[in-house]
Enzyme design. Structure first.
Site, PDB file in Angstrom:
ATOM      1  N   ASP A 107     -10.878  -9.880  -2.749  1.00 28.80           N
ATOM      2  CA  ASP A 107     -10.202 -10.161  -4.003  1.00 28.80           C
ATOM      3  C   ASP A 107      -8.682 -10.061  -3.814  1.00 28.80           C
ATOM      4  O   ASP A 107      -8.123 -10.771  -2.991  1.00 28.80           O
ATOM      5  CB  ASP A 107     -10.745  -9.206  -5.082  1.00 28.80           C
ATOM      6  CG  ASP A 107     -10.310  -9.543  -6.484  1.00 28.80           C
ATOM      7  OD1 ASP A 107     -10.919 -10.419  -7.107  1.00 28.80           O
ATOM      8  OD2 ASP A 107      -9.342  -8.905  -6.972  1.00 28.80           O
ATOM      9  N   ARG A 108      -8.003  -9.195  -4.548  1.00 32.42           N
ATOM     10  CA  ARG A 108      -6.540  -9.065  -4.390  1.00 32.42           C
ATOM     11  C   ARG A 108      -6.179  -8.712  -2.951  1.00 32.42           C
ATOM     12  O   ARG A 108      -5.190  -9.204  -2.401  1.00 32.42           O
ATOM     13  CB  ARG A 108      -5.989  -7.990  -5.322  1.00 32.42           C
ATOM     14  CG  ARG A 108      -6.397  -8.090  -6.764  1.00 32.42           C
ATOM     15  CD  ARG A 108      -6.036  -9.416  -7.382  1.00 32.42           C
ATOM     16  NE  ARG A 108      -4.602  -9.627  -7.451  1.00 32.42           N
ATOM     17  CZ  ARG A 108      -4.046 -10.795  -7.793  1.00 32.42           C
ATOM     18  NH1 ARG A 108      -4.801 -11.842  -8.042  1.00 32.42           N
ATOM     19  NH2 ARG A 108      -2.732 -10.912  -7.858  1.00 32.42           N
ATOM     20  N   HIS A 152      -8.024 -13.495 -17.404  1.00 32.26           N
ATOM     21  CA  HIS A 152      -7.153 -12.378 -17.062  1.00 32.26           C
ATOM     22  C   HIS A 152      -5.963 -12.831 -16.225  1.00 32.26           C
ATOM     23  O   HIS A 152      -4.888 -12.222 -16.294  1.00 32.26           O
ATOM     24  CB  HIS A 152      -7.935 -11.302 -16.309  1.00 32.26           C
ATOM     25  CG  HIS A 152      -8.555 -11.759 -15.034  1.00 32.26           C
ATOM     26  ND1 HIS A 152      -9.473 -12.783 -14.960  1.00 32.26           N
ATOM     27  CD2 HIS A 152      -8.384 -11.323 -13.747  1.00 32.26           C
ATOM     28  CE1 HIS A 152      -9.844 -12.964 -13.701  1.00 32.26           C
ATOM     29  NE2 HIS A 152      -9.201 -12.104 -12.953  1.00 32.26           N
ATOM     30  N   TYR A 212      -0.568  -9.199 -10.483  1.00 30.92           N
ATOM     31  CA  TYR A 212      -1.070 -10.490 -10.956  1.00 30.92           C
ATOM     32  C   TYR A 212       0.065 -11.423 -11.370  1.00 30.92           C
ATOM     33  O   TYR A 212      -0.005 -12.639 -11.146  1.00 30.92           O
ATOM     34  CB  TYR A 212      -2.036 -10.277 -12.125  1.00 30.92           C
ATOM     35  CG  TYR A 212      -3.446 -10.019 -11.691  1.00 30.92           C
ATOM     36  CD1 TYR A 212      -4.370 -11.048 -11.616  1.00 30.92           C
ATOM     37  CD2 TYR A 212      -3.867  -8.738 -11.340  1.00 30.92           C
ATOM     38  CE1 TYR A 212      -5.677 -10.822 -11.214  1.00 30.92           C
ATOM     39  CE2 TYR A 212      -5.169  -8.495 -10.936  1.00 30.92           C
ATOM     40  CZ  TYR A 212      -6.069  -9.533 -10.866  1.00 30.92           C
ATOM     41  OH  TYR A 212      -7.362  -9.305 -10.461  1.00 30.92           O
ATOM     42  N   HIS A 272     -19.738 -10.449  -7.075  1.00 34.70           N
ATOM     43  CA  HIS A 272     -18.356 -10.389  -6.604  1.00 34.70           C
ATOM     44  C   HIS A 272     -18.092  -9.149  -5.756  1.00 34.70           C
ATOM     45  O   HIS A 272     -17.388  -9.218  -4.746  1.00 34.70           O
ATOM     46  CB  HIS A 272     -17.416 -10.410  -7.808  1.00 34.70           C
ATOM     47  CG  HIS A 272     -15.967 -10.324  -7.457  1.00 34.70           C
ATOM     48  ND1 HIS A 272     -15.305 -11.298  -6.747  1.00 34.70           N
ATOM     49  CD2 HIS A 272     -15.043  -9.357  -7.730  1.00 34.70           C
ATOM     50  CE1 HIS A 272     -14.032 -10.954  -6.598  1.00 34.70           C
ATOM     51  NE2 HIS A 272     -13.850  -9.777  -7.184  1.00 34.70           N
TER      52      HIS A 272
END
Length: 292
Positions: A107-108, A152, A212, A272
């Site tokens: 992910d990030r 988001h 983000y 995920h």
């Protein structure tokens, strides 16, 4: 449950002016760094890290702005740019004695890993990305009603102020939504771990939003410059993700191959949070990558 990775030593490593990362270090052998995603901490790697530590030095930090790592105030676009966070990781590994290392991110953390591979190719021997697309591709494939799944991203892309206030007002509900909606098997994240993710995220709202926000701005600029220059990841790359490309109408492997010509692209039935839901699958893919 002990909220550490058993058998790992913990230390704080300075990586920038006023910024130190919390890192768990265990095992012995060729080094690999594991980077967590949102809304998690280094604990998401607890199963995979323990397995890899049998024959690798495994370094598992909290990213800048997350977990027990420092959370500098956002001072312009560079503070949480993936370029800055990637430099943190290279400095972390060097501080621990590793000028070259394998790198895996979820992910990030995968976005940070990709940026590290592009900016520091001499340092990264192998690279793995779990359930994400490169930043520029991610924004380009989101359109119309299908983009609602990534609400988001748009919320946290807004200027400082409103998104932080909105998330602070209902932090557990906000972060808990993703832990629930993105998990294929809820048993994979025990209540103690889930509560720790929520606690850590509540305490990091401004820095998470800044992370983000950077991905909707400076990170896109960096990716565009690399794409225009024809930059690619020269090391062996493994990508593991859900088959959401078929749902959203794009070819994920094709998108990745444009950045990573030496690519092993796999899909999984896990949700995920695959390092927690299917750690054996993730570990096998990482071991296969490291053998290339």
């Amino acid at each position: 449950m002990d909220l550490t990775i058993p058998g790992f030593d913990y230390q704080r490593v300075p990586v920038d002016d006023g910024v130190s990362l919390n890192a768990a270090v265990g095992g012995k052998g060729s080094p690999i760094v594991l980077l967590h995603g949102f809304p998690q901490t280094h604990l998401m790697w607890r199963h995979v890290a323990a397995d890899l530590a049998r024959d690798h030095t495994v370094i598992v930090p909290d990213l800048r702005g997350y977990g027990a790592s420092d959370k500098p105030a956002e001072q312009g676009t560079a503070t949480y740019a993936k370029r800055t966070m990637a430099a943190d990781v290279v400095k972390l590994a060097a501080h621990l004695g590793h000028r070259r290392f394998a790198l895996a991110g979820h992910d990030r953390g995968a976005l940070v890993a990709v940026r590290a591979g592009l900016d520091h190719p001499a340092a990264i021997t192998h690279l793995a990305a779990l359930d994400v697309l490169p930043t520029l591709d991610m924004w380009e494939i989101l359109h119309g009603a299908d983009a609602a799944v990534a609400f988001h991203l748009y919320l946290m892309a807004q200027p400082p102020g409103l998104p932080e206030q909105m998330i602070h007002a209902s932090a557990d509900a906000f972060f808990g939504f993703f832990l629930d909606a993105w998990t294929g098997d809820p048993r994979a994240i025990p209540v103690e771990i889930r509560n720790e993710y929520l606690r850590a995220s509540r305490e990091a709202v401004p820095s998470i939003v800044a992370d983000y926000r950077a991905s909707a701005g400076i990170d896109i600029e960096h990716d565009r410059a690399d794409r225009a220059a024809g930059a690619q990841l020269p090391m062996p790359v493994a990508v593991i993700q859900q088959d959401w490309g078929s749902v959203l109408g794009f070819d994920a492997e094709k998108l990745w191959r444009a950045w990573a010509p030496d690519l092993d692209h796999r899909t999984t039935d896990a949700g995920h949070f695959m390092a927690e839901e299917a750690p054996a699958v993730v570990t096998e893919a990482l071991r296969s990558l490291l053998a290339r």
